[in-house]
Write a protein that holds these residues in place. Sequence first.
Motif: not given
Length: 193
Positions: A19-48
């Motif tokens: 759902a997050a990936e789809e939202l970013l595609r619909e918004l035509d998000a800046p690529p760096r923002l998508a990459a940043h969100l993946r980096a934070v999500h990666d850290a969150a997966l480690g903590v979880l």
Amino acid sequence: MTTLWRALTDPPLPRLPGAAEELLRELDAPPRLAAHLRAVHDAALGVLGWLRDRHPAVPVDHEAVRYGAATHDVGKCLHPAELSGPGSAHEEAGHQLLLARGVPERLARFARTHGSWTEAGTTFEDHLVSLTDKVWKAKRVPDLEQLVVDRLTGAAPGWQVFMELDDLLTAVAGRADDRLAFQNAYPAATFPH
């Protein structure tokens, strides 16, 4: 293949929730923002994962933390100058954007709370998203970490939880250079296709 698509799918970082990936595609998000969100999500997966293994009795909404990490900065689609400079206008704007798209408050709130974790009414999940938004790039915030320790203290003494969390965050921060390189490989602006 667009730069945004590559920022959302290129290895080595785990992909965002659908759902997050789809939202970013619909918004035509800046690529760096998508990459940043993946980096934070990666850290969150480690903590979880650590919470699931080390503190399974502590209630935490894993879905909400994953979604929050994956969308906390979505307001930067509306305030792109905040991708490379300071500012917090993206926080309320992102919250309103998510609500307008039908995202429930329990998931949308992270866009608003990730930078204001000291405010009354923030939850453990808010603190976890804020924590991962810092530690993905090896930034440590002792007061924020203490909020997490305080929530986890119970079955184990506070000093033990602090040491365990410190070890985890040191390991997560140890991959910061790789995450920063991944993020910086993508442009901050969206270009015509």
